[in-house]
Design a protein around this motif. Structure first.
Motif, short mmCIF file in Angstrom:
data_model
loop_
_atom_site.label_atom_id
_atom_site.label_comp_id
_atom_site.label_asym_id
_atom_site.label_seq_id
_atom_site.Cartn_x
_atom_site.Cartn_y
_atom_site.Cartn_z
N GLN A 1 34.87 32.94 34.85
CA GLN A 1 34.74 34.36 34.61
C GLN A 1 36.02 34.86 33.94
OE1 GLN A 1 33.78 36.30 38.28
NE2 GLN A 1 31.77 35.30 38.46
N PHE A 2 35.95 35.98 33.23
CA PHE A 2 37.08 36.53 32.49
C PHE A 2 37.45 37.89 33.08
CE2 PHE A 2 35.10 33.54 29.64
CZ PHE A 2 36.17 32.90 29.02
N ALA A 3 38.78 38.10 33.16
CA ALA A 3 39.31 39.39 33.58
C ALA A 3 40.40 39.78 32.59
CB ALA A 3 39.85 39.32 35.00
N PRO A 4 40.08 40.24 31.37
CA PRO A 4 41.06 40.44 30.29
C PRO A 4 42.12 41.49 30.64
CG PRO A 4 38.97 41.49 29.76
CD PRO A 4 38.73 40.70 31.00
N PHE A 5 43.33 41.21 30.09
CA PHE A 5 44.42 42.15 30.29
C PHE A 5 44.30 43.34 29.34
CE2 PHE A 5 46.34 38.07 31.66
CZ PHE A 5 46.57 38.39 32.99
N LEU A 6 43.56 43.14 28.24
CA LEU A 6 43.34 44.20 27.26
C LEU A 6 41.84 44.45 27.15
CD1 LEU A 6 45.78 43.01 24.43
CD2 LEU A 6 46.19 44.80 26.14
N PRO A 7 41.46 45.62 26.69
CA PRO A 7 40.03 45.87 26.52
C PRO A 7 39.41 44.89 25.53
CG PRO A 7 41.29 47.92 26.41
CD PRO A 7 42.29 46.81 26.39
N TRP A 8 38.14 44.61 25.78
CA TRP A 8 37.45 43.63 24.94
C TRP A 8 37.41 44.05 23.46
CZ3 TRP A 8 36.85 38.84 26.05
CH2 TRP A 8 36.66 38.40 27.37
N PRO A 9 37.24 45.30 23.13
CA PRO A 9 37.25 45.64 21.69
C PRO A 9 38.60 45.31 21.03
CG PRO A 9 36.20 47.39 22.94
CD PRO A 9 36.80 46.45 23.94
N PRO B 1 40.98 33.86 31.65
CA PRO B 1 39.85 33.11 32.24
C PRO B 1 40.17 32.67 33.67
CG PRO B 1 41.05 31.74 30.71
CD PRO B 1 41.67 33.10 30.58
N THR B 2 39.15 32.77 34.54
CA THR B 2 39.31 32.43 35.96
C THR B 2 38.18 31.52 36.38
OG1 THR B 2 40.33 34.57 36.39
CG2 THR B 2 39.55 33.35 38.29
N LEU B 3 38.53 30.43 37.03
CA LEU B 3 37.54 29.50 37.56
C LEU B 3 37.14 29.97 38.97
CD1 LEU B 3 36.02 26.82 37.06
CD2 LEU B 3 37.91 25.66 38.25
N THR B 4 35.81 30.32 39.23
CA THR B 4 35.33 30.84 40.54
C THR B 4 34.32 29.88 41.15
OG1 THR B 4 33.51 32.08 39.53
CG2 THR B 4 35.62 33.23 39.77
N GLN B 5 34.35 29.84 42.49
CA GLN B 5 33.40 29.02 43.24
C GLN B 5 32.92 29.83 44.46
OE1 GLN B 5 34.87 25.22 44.52
NE2 GLN B 5 32.90 24.62 45.42
N GLU B 6 31.58 30.07 44.60
CA GLU B 6 31.00 30.86 45.70
C GLU B 6 30.65 29.95 46.87
OE1 GLU B 6 27.62 32.85 44.18
OE2 GLU B 6 28.78 34.41 43.13
N GLU B 7 30.92 30.49 48.07
CA GLU B 7 30.52 29.79 49.30
C GLU B 7 29.32 30.54 49.89
OE1 GLU B 7 32.20 28.69 53.75
OE2 GLU B 7 33.52 29.66 52.29
N ARG B 8 28.15 29.92 49.91
CA ARG B 8 26.92 30.57 50.37
C ARG B 8 26.32 29.82 51.56
NH1 ARG B 8 24.42 34.45 47.51
NH2 ARG B 8 25.41 35.05 45.54
N GLU B 9 25.67 30.63 52.44
CA GLU B 9 25.01 30.06 53.62
C GLU B 9 23.51 30.37 53.55
OE1 GLU B 9 24.88 30.67 58.48
OE2 GLU B 9 26.62 31.34 57.33
N PRO B 10 22.65 29.39 53.71
CA PRO B 10 21.20 29.65 53.66
C PRO B 10 20.76 30.59 54.80
CG PRO B 10 21.66 27.30 53.48
CD PRO B 10 22.95 27.96 53.87
N LEU B 11 19.86 31.53 54.50
CA LEU B 11 19.32 32.44 55.52
C LEU B 11 18.14 31.79 56.24
CD1 LEU B 11 19.37 35.84 53.62
CD2 LEU B 11 20.84 35.15 55.51
#
Length: 688
Positions: A4-12, A53-63
């Motif tokens: 995922q991206f978290a830019p320091f400047l606006p995308w335009p 750019p940021t590398l993300t990993q979600e931890e999920r539990e089945p309901l």
């Protein structure tokens, strides 16, 4: 794992910088400058660093998959066999569902609404409430443990709010049958002594045994008829209203061996008896101050047809009165006391003495009238102690006491006897609770010998003043004073003469609410109110038989002298029997036509269409003397086929997010090193 991206400047702005970088790289390549490729890499590294750019990993539990289990605890399930089957099936199902950690059962036990007067089994309403907080995708199946008698079935094409199988586990046996009786049409009111028409019907549910059904009809506890009814066909019945007030009709169909329940083998109907034009014969022996007291009381009642004669002089008396001043109406003795005596509901002799007006044989006719169910009131004065007293005629056989010949002249307060404080004729008369009583005095009583029956009022020195007695099938009351008129005139404040006279007359005419010994019951909503009247001691507890067949001992609470009551809210609805000693009565709590009281046999037919539509199954749990449940089959994805031997549960794919791990790719020393390496390589190449 994703980036995922978290830019320091606006995308335009980043896009504009990227465009500039592309133009610079393109210009460098077109002109063939050395280090163009490295310059492109350095600009790309700079733009990536600015876009963060940021590398993300979600931890999920089945309901868990939700499986609502709706348990029917309604009255149709309240038999020993079905209760045992329901409890065993629920325990087994809990154990089986517990083997799957991804399945969460929701147990909902549904009883009849304790507030509603029209009880019904509402399982689908309970299901809707149980899953109201659950997304439809998490529901794996709905399981009903019931006898199949469900009264809130939605339309077969009605959306249930979830896409999962519906399964039914049916208690009871496949070959059940039940016989019941219902009142189809009956009058609410009826005139006493007139015939009324009604219709009843016997129903056979399930495996009908065939043959006619024997129906016993009781009126106020006494058998009045036995009918042969064809099940399913209306059965007409004619009856006569026996008395005024409430009349309880009970219809009981003979019990059949092996039927599901006998709770619906009886039905009741209450008809109010109305007396039309009560006929009262009042014969006054001679004019006196209190003569009009009885007349005014009886004439004030629009439902009373009063025939009143006053004997002004005996036939043998010759006083020279001109013929034109004598009454033009001869006393019709034969018509009244021979031909039409049985047409009268009450005969009153007010200070009457035998002076030749009535032949001696007629007194015997009056005595027979009483023995056969008639009512007689003697309002006695001094003449009752004289030689011409009617106590010296054949009427003496029905009189409760014989005069001694003495007339007691002294002022006194009429008082209730100990028995009179309990007797419904005199109980609670206004002023009777004071000492002396809060009413005026009287000044004369007629002495009598030992009395039969019940002395409810006493005069001076404890002398009998009002005696009530049952004689044969009829009733007799004897008032041993002619001074009740003093109360009517308001002497010394007067007294409750209207209430007293009216109660005496109604007791003589057998009004049910004035019976000395009586047990009555009525329903006020879901509360049973039972009243026991007695002139004896504490009657002891009442035995209440519930529609389910169980019994309970409930003590009465004293509500006054001779009056005991029970008020208890009932957790069942239907026909209750209240019994105390030799007295019993029936009362129906709840609506008579409530669905819960109708079909009682177990059935698979009600849930079968819903199971077929949702690819579930319906199976009986009974297997010989044990129970057997179908196996469970958890599946992934949509259920596409019916399984005839297993209960399919659609497992959910829903999960819940427990946490997120992030790693910025161009943050820290790693990102700085990559950027410096790219720029250094560009300078190195350009410097060669």
């Amino acid at each position: 794992m994703d980036i995922q991206f978290a830019p320091f400047l606006p995308w335009p702005l980043l896009a504009a910088l990227g465009l500039v970088a592309v133009l610079l790289v393109a210009l460098s390549l077109w002109r063939g400058l050395r280090g163009a490729t490295l310059r492109a890499l350095a600009l790309a590294a700079l733009l990536l660093a600015l876009s963060n750019p940021t590398l993300t990993q979600e931890e999920r539990e089945p309901l868990a998959t939700i499986v609502p289990v709706i348990v029917d605890r309604s009255q149709s399930q309240d038999t020993a066999e079905r209760r045992a089957q329901t409890d065993a099936a629920l325990a087994d199902l809990r154990e089986r569902l517990g083997r799957f950690p991804r399945i969460e059962p929701r147990i909902v036990e549904v009883e009849n609404d304790p507030v509603s007067d029209t009880p019904a089994t509402r399982l689908f309403s309970a299901l809707t409430s149980a899953i109201s907080d659950v997304p439809p995708s998490r529901i794996g199946a709905a399981i009903f443990i019931t006898d199949g008698q469900i009264h809130d079935l939605p339309g077969i094409n009605h959306e249930l709010g979830f896409n999962a199988p519906i399964h039914g586990l049916i208690t009871g046996r496949a070959d059940e049958f039940d016989r019941r009786v219902e009142v189809v049409r009956a009058p609410r009111f009826g005139i006493v002594g007139e015939e009324q028409d009604m219709t009843l019907r016997v129903f056979d549910d399930g495996r009908a045994p065939g043959g006619a059904a024997t129906v016993t009809v009781r009126m106020n506890g006494e058998v009045i008829a036995t009918l042969q009814a064809t099940p399913g066909a209306p059965t007409p019945f004619r009856f006569t209203v026996p008395r005024g007030g409430n009349n309880i009709m009970e219809f009981s169909v003979a019990e059949l061996p092996g039927e599901v329940t006998t709770a619906n083998n009886r039905a009741v109907h209450i008809i109010d008896g109305i007396r039309q034009n009560l006929r009262v014969l009042l014969v006054s022996g001679e004019p006196h101050a209190g003569e009009r007291a009885w007349r005014n009381l009886l004439k004030s009642d629009a439902s009373v047809d009063l025939v009143h004669f006053t004997i002004l002089r005996p036939p043998e008396k010759q006083d020279g009165t001109p013929i034109n001043e004598l009454s033009l109406i001869a006393f019709p003795t034969r018509e009244l006391f021979v031909e039409k005596i049985n047409d009268f509901d009450l005969i009153i002799f007010d200070r009457y003495q035998h002076r030749g007006v009535l032949p001696i044989l007629y007194y015997d006719y009056i005595a027979q009238y009483v023995e056969n169910g008639g009512a007689l009131l003697i309002a006695a004065g001094p003449e009752h102690a004289g030689p011409d007293s009617i106590a010296s005629t054949p009427l003496s056989t029905v009189l409760p006491a014989a005069p001694t010949g003495d007339v007691h002249q002294a002022g006194f307060f009429p008082r209730l006897s100990e028995l009179g404080r309990k007797h419904p004729v005199t109980r609670g008369l206004d002023g009777s609770g004071n000492e002396p009583p809060a009413w005026g005095r009287w000044f004369r009583t007629i002495d009598v010998g030992p009395a039969r029956g019940e002395t409810v009022m006493q005069g001076d020195g404890g002398r009998p003043l009002l005696i009530l007695n049952r004689q044969g099938q009829g009733r007799v009351a004897m008032f041993l004073s002619d001074q009740g008129w003093l109360w009517a005139r308001g002497f010394e404040g007067g007294g409750p003469h209207v209430a007293l006279y009216r109660r005496i007359a109604h007791w003589l005419m057998k009004e049910p609410e004035l019976e000395e010994e009586a047990l009555t019951a009525r329903a006020v909503g879901r509360t049973l109110e039972a009243t026991r009247q007695t002139i004896g001691d504490d009657p002891g507890p009442a035995t209440i038989r519930y529609p389910s067949g169980r019994t309970e001992q409930v003590p009465f609470t004293a509500a006054g002298p001779g009056l005991y009551r029970i008020e208890q809210r009932m957790d069942e609805t239907g026909l209750f029997e209240v019994r105390n000693g030799q007295f019993s009565t029936l009362v129906h709590i709840g609506a008579v036509d409530a669905p819960e009281f109708k079909a009682m046999i177990s059935t698979t037919a009600t849930l079968a269409p819903y199971a077929a539509r949702t690819r579930g199954l319906v199976a009986r749990v009974e297997s010989g003397n044990a129970i057997r449940l179908p196996d469970l089959l958890p599946v992934r994805g949509e259920v596409r086929i019916n399984d005839s031997s297993r209960m399919v549960i659609r497992m959910t794919d829903e999960t819940v997010l427990k946490g997120i791990d992030t790693l910025p790719l161009f943050a820290g020393f790693a990102g700085l090193a990559a950027l410096l390496a790219a720029i250094s390589a560009m300078w190195w190449r350009e410097g060669r």
